[in-house]
Design a protein around this motif. Structure first.
Motif, PDB file in Angstrom:
ATOM      1  N   PHE A  28       0.838  -1.201   0.000  1.00 53.77           N
ATOM      2  CA  PHE A  28       0.000   0.000   0.000  1.00 53.77           C
ATOM      3  C   PHE A  28       0.872   1.251   0.000  1.00 53.77           C
ATOM      4  CE2 PHE A  28      -2.450   3.328   2.221  1.00 53.77           C
ATOM      5  CZ  PHE A  28      -3.526   3.415   1.358  1.00 53.77           C
ATOM      6  N   PRO A  29       0.674   2.131  -0.972  1.00 52.87           N
ATOM      7  CA  PRO A  29       1.469   3.368  -1.025  1.00 52.87           C
ATOM      8  C   PRO A  29       0.866   4.458  -0.137  1.00 52.87           C
ATOM      9  CG  PRO A  29       0.123   3.183  -3.000  1.00 52.87           C
ATOM     10  CD  PRO A  29      -0.152   1.963  -2.171  1.00 52.87           C
ATOM     11  N   PHE A  30       1.410   4.595   1.035  1.00 54.70           N
ATOM     12  CA  PHE A  30       0.955   5.634   1.964  1.00 54.70           C
ATOM     13  C   PHE A  30       1.229   7.012   1.356  1.00 54.70           C
ATOM     14  CE2 PHE A  30       0.970   2.068   4.696  1.00 54.70           C
ATOM     15  CZ  PHE A  30       0.220   2.377   5.815  1.00 54.70           C
ATOM     16  N   PRO A  31       0.525   8.050   1.819  1.00 51.11           N
ATOM     17  CA  PRO A  31       0.827   9.402   1.341  1.00 51.11           C
ATOM     18  C   PRO A  31       2.302   9.739   1.576  1.00 51.11           C
ATOM     19  CG  PRO A  31      -1.223   9.413   2.597  1.00 51.11           C
ATOM     20  CD  PRO A  31      -0.601   8.055   2.776  1.00 51.11           C
ATOM     21  N   GLU A  32       2.857  10.500   0.685  1.00 55.51           N
ATOM     22  CA  GLU A  32       4.275  10.882   0.765  1.00 55.51           C
ATOM     23  C   GLU A  32       4.601  11.460   2.140  1.00 55.51           C
ATOM     24  OE1 GLU A  32       8.004  10.882  -0.448  1.00 55.51           O
ATOM     25  OE2 GLU A  32       6.414  10.344  -1.849  1.00 55.51           O
ATOM     26  N   GLY A  33       5.640  10.911   2.752  1.00 56.15           N
ATOM     27  CA  GLY A  33       6.105  11.405   4.039  1.00 56.15           C
ATOM     28  C   GLY A  33       5.339  10.884   5.242  1.00 56.15           C
ATOM     29  N   LEU A  34       4.333  10.027   5.016  1.00 63.18           N
ATOM     30  CA  LEU A  34       3.516   9.524   6.122  1.00 63.18           C
ATOM     31  C   LEU A  34       3.531   7.998   6.195  1.00 63.18           C
ATOM     32  CD1 LEU A  34       0.392  11.876   5.805  1.00 63.18           C
ATOM     33  CD2 LEU A  34       2.458  12.192   7.186  1.00 63.18           C
ATOM     34  N   SER A  35       4.544   7.372   5.652  1.00 63.67           N
ATOM     35  CA  SER A  35       4.594   5.918   5.640  1.00 63.67           C
ATOM     36  C   SER A  35       5.031   5.370   6.997  1.00 63.67           C
ATOM     37  CB  SER A  35       5.523   5.422   4.530  1.00 63.67           C
ATOM     38  OG  SER A  35       6.835   5.867   4.760  1.00 63.67           O
ATOM     39  N   ASN A  52       7.309   3.464   7.915  1.00 64.11           N
ATOM     40  CA  ASN A  52       8.746   3.355   8.193  1.00 64.11           C
ATOM     41  C   ASN A  52       9.351   4.697   8.615  1.00 64.11           C
ATOM     42  OD1 ASN A  52       8.536   4.507   5.656  1.00 64.11           O
ATOM     43  ND2 ASN A  52      10.348   3.487   4.856  1.00 64.11           N
ATOM     44  N   ILE A  53       8.516   5.716   8.696  1.00 65.44           N
ATOM     45  CA  ILE A  53       8.961   7.039   9.144  1.00 65.44           C
ATOM     46  C   ILE A  53       8.451   7.260  10.562  1.00 65.44           C
ATOM     47  CG2 ILE A  53       8.747   9.527   8.740  1.00 65.44           C
ATOM     48  CD1 ILE A  53       8.371   8.890   5.766  1.00 65.44           C
ATOM     49  N   SER A  54       9.302   7.746  11.430  1.00 62.37           N
ATOM     50  CA  SER A  54       8.909   8.012  12.811  1.00 62.37           C
ATOM     51  C   SER A  54       7.837   9.103  12.845  1.00 62.37           C
ATOM     52  CB  SER A  54      10.130   8.482  13.603  1.00 62.37           C
ATOM     53  OG  SER A  54       9.738   9.062  14.813  1.00 62.37           O
ATOM     54  N   PRO A  55       6.830   8.942  13.700  1.00 63.61           N
ATOM     55  CA  PRO A  55       5.806   9.985  13.833  1.00 63.61           C
ATOM     56  C   PRO A  55       6.387  11.353  14.178  1.00 63.61           C
ATOM     57  CG  PRO A  55       5.106   8.002  14.970  1.00 63.61           C
ATOM     58  CD  PRO A  55       6.523   7.775  14.534  1.00 63.61           C
ATOM     59  N   ALA A  56       7.512  11.376  14.869  1.00 64.45           N
ATOM     60  CA  ALA A  56       8.147  12.650  15.209  1.00 64.45           C
ATOM     61  C   ALA A  56       8.575  13.405  13.957  1.00 64.45           C
ATOM     62  CB  ALA A  56       9.353  12.412  16.110  1.00 64.45           C
ATOM     63  N   ALA A  57       8.888  12.683  12.892  1.00 61.45           N
ATOM     64  CA  ALA A  57       9.338  13.311  11.641  1.00 61.45           C
ATOM     65  C   ALA A  57       8.220  14.095  10.958  1.00 61.45           C
ATOM     66  CB  ALA A  57       9.903  12.256  10.689  1.00 61.45           C
ATOM     67  N   TYR A  58       6.969  13.725  11.216  1.00 62.60           N
ATOM     68  CA  TYR A  58       5.867  14.464  10.590  1.00 62.60           C
ATOM     69  C   TYR A  58       4.942  15.114  11.625  1.00 62.60           C
ATOM     70  CZ  TYR A  58       3.697   9.759  10.862  1.00 62.60           C
ATOM     71  OH  TYR A  58       3.238   8.526  11.263  1.00 62.60           O
ATOM     72  N   ALA A  59       5.485  15.375  12.789  1.00 62.86           N
ATOM     73  CA  ALA A  59       4.692  15.978  13.869  1.00 62.86           C
ATOM     74  C   ALA A  59       4.118  17.338  13.487  1.00 62.86           C
ATOM     75  CB  ALA A  59       5.530  16.096  15.134  1.00 62.86           C
ATOM     76  N   ASP A  60       4.814  18.092  12.633  1.00 64.43           N
ATOM     77  CA  ASP A  60       4.338  19.420  12.236  1.00 64.43           C
ATOM     78  C   ASP A  60       3.654  19.431  10.879  1.00 64.43           C
ATOM     79  OD1 ASP A  60       5.343  20.525  14.592  1.00 64.43           O
ATOM     80  OD2 ASP A  60       7.330  20.830  13.716  1.00 64.43           O
ATOM     81  N   ASP A  61       3.463  18.266  10.285  1.00 60.87           N
ATOM     82  CA  ASP A  61       2.837  18.173   8.966  1.00 60.87           C
ATOM     83  C   ASP A  61       1.338  18.427   9.100  1.00 60.87           C
ATOM     84  OD1 ASP A  61       1.353  16.842   6.772  1.00 60.87           O
ATOM     85  OD2 ASP A  61       3.344  16.259   6.085  1.00 60.87           O
ATOM     86  N   PRO A  62       0.784  19.419   8.374  1.00 63.38           N
ATOM     87  CA  PRO A  62      -0.658  19.714   8.518  1.00 63.38           C
ATOM     88  C   PRO A  62      -1.553  18.565   8.058  1.00 63.38           C
ATOM     89  CG  PRO A  62       0.317  21.032   6.752  1.00 63.38           C
ATOM     90  CD  PRO A  62       1.441  20.329   7.443  1.00 63.38           C
ATOM     91  N   TRP A  63      -1.097  17.786   7.062  1.00 62.73           N
ATOM     92  CA  TRP A  63      -1.918  16.645   6.604  1.00 62.73           C
ATOM     93  C   TRP A  63      -1.948  15.574   7.689  1.00 62.73           C
ATOM     94  CZ3 TRP A  63      -4.354  19.058   3.249  1.00 62.73           C
ATOM     95  CH2 TRP A  63      -3.743  19.802   2.245  1.00 62.73           C
ATOM     96  N   ALA A  64      -0.795  15.323   8.290  1.00 64.85           N
ATOM     97  CA  ALA A  64      -0.726  14.338   9.369  1.00 64.85           C
ATOM     98  C   ALA A  64      -1.604  14.777  10.537  1.00 64.85           C
ATOM     99  CB  ALA A  64       0.717  14.148   9.816  1.00 64.85           C
ATOM    100  N   ASP A  65      -1.561  16.043  10.869  1.00 68.69           N
ATOM    101  CA  ASP A  65      -2.372  16.575  11.966  1.00 68.69           C
ATOM    102  C   ASP A  65      -3.860  16.377  11.678  1.00 68.69           C
ATOM    103  OD1 ASP A  65      -2.629  18.139  14.476  1.00 68.69           O
ATOM    104  OD2 ASP A  65      -3.582  19.600  13.139  1.00 68.69           O
ATOM    105  N   ARG A  66      -4.265  16.685  10.467  1.00 64.66           N
ATOM    106  CA  ARG A  66      -5.680  16.552  10.091  1.00 64.66           C
ATOM    107  C   ARG A  66      -6.122  15.087  10.129  1.00 64.66           C
ATOM    108  NH1 ARG A  66      -8.295  18.426   4.309  1.00 64.66           N
ATOM    109  NH2 ARG A  66     -10.379  17.634   4.763  1.00 64.66           N
TER     110      ARG A  66
END
Length: 192
Positions: free
Chosen positions: A54-61, A63-77
């Motif tokens: 499954f291709p997760f949205p870019e930068g939200l896969s 294998n990436i630590s949640p801390a790496a996208y903590a400030d991402d508005p898409w991740a927040d939403r």
């Protein structure tokens, strides 16, 4: 430990992955690629095809630590929509007028929710996720629509994208990423 061969556990410390996996996009992908089980041809979740491809949205896969996208508005939403959906489901499964909290006897474990009486126990026995999704009340459909819109936005898609269009885009993204991974592997191979 593998408690059962049909149970799949995806351990994450964030609500973003949970939300993406609950989206209609992941559901469609895993149903299309998963197999069938049993006499009634019940769909089964197959991690090798449903999750790993499954291709997760870019930068939200995953294998990436949640801390790496903590400030991402898409991740927040996505995270907020997943929390809202889960809270609504929990309130339906274990309503405060039918349950009470009791401290767990094992330190570090969460409190237990127990029925307030025998009548509540009978009602709670019927309150399962299967029954909830079979009923599909409006509040549940609306919460899923909010989550799906958040996930679609992370892909850069319109919220009302059709299932077939979403699957075609997911497949193209899967192929693009597989091609990039193959090219990277070839670059890492020593020359003969």
């Amino acid at each position: 430990m593998l408690p059962d061969s049909r149970i799949n556990i995806i351990a994450r410390e964030d609500d973003v992955c949970f939300g993406i996996l609950l989206s209609r996009f992941h559901e469609a992908w895993s149903l299309r690629l998963g197999g069938m089980h049993g006499v009634g041809n019940d769909p089964q979740y197959t991690p090798s095809t449903g999750f790993e491809t499954f291709p997760f949205p870019e930068g939200l896969s995953p294998n990436i630590s949640p801390a790496a996208y903590a400030d991402d508005p898409w991740a927040d939403r996505i995270g907020k929509a997943a929390i809202a959906l889960n809270d609504l489901r929990e309130k339906w499964l274990n309503p405060p007028d039918l349950t009470r909290r009791e401290p767990e006897v094992v330190p570090g474990f969460p409190d237990r929710l127990v029925p307030i009486d025998d009548a509540a126990a009978k009602i709670l026995k019927k309150r399962t996720l299967t029954n909830l999704y079979n009923e599909r009340p409006t509040w549940l459909a609306n919460a899923h629509a909010d989550l799906d819109a958040a996930v679609a936005a992370a892909y850069g898609w319109p919220a009302d994208i059709s299932e077939e269009d979403a699957l075609a885009r997911l497949f193209a993204l899967n192929q693009e990423r597989a091609g990039a991974a193959s090219a990277a592997e070839m670059l890492d191979e020593p020359a003969e």
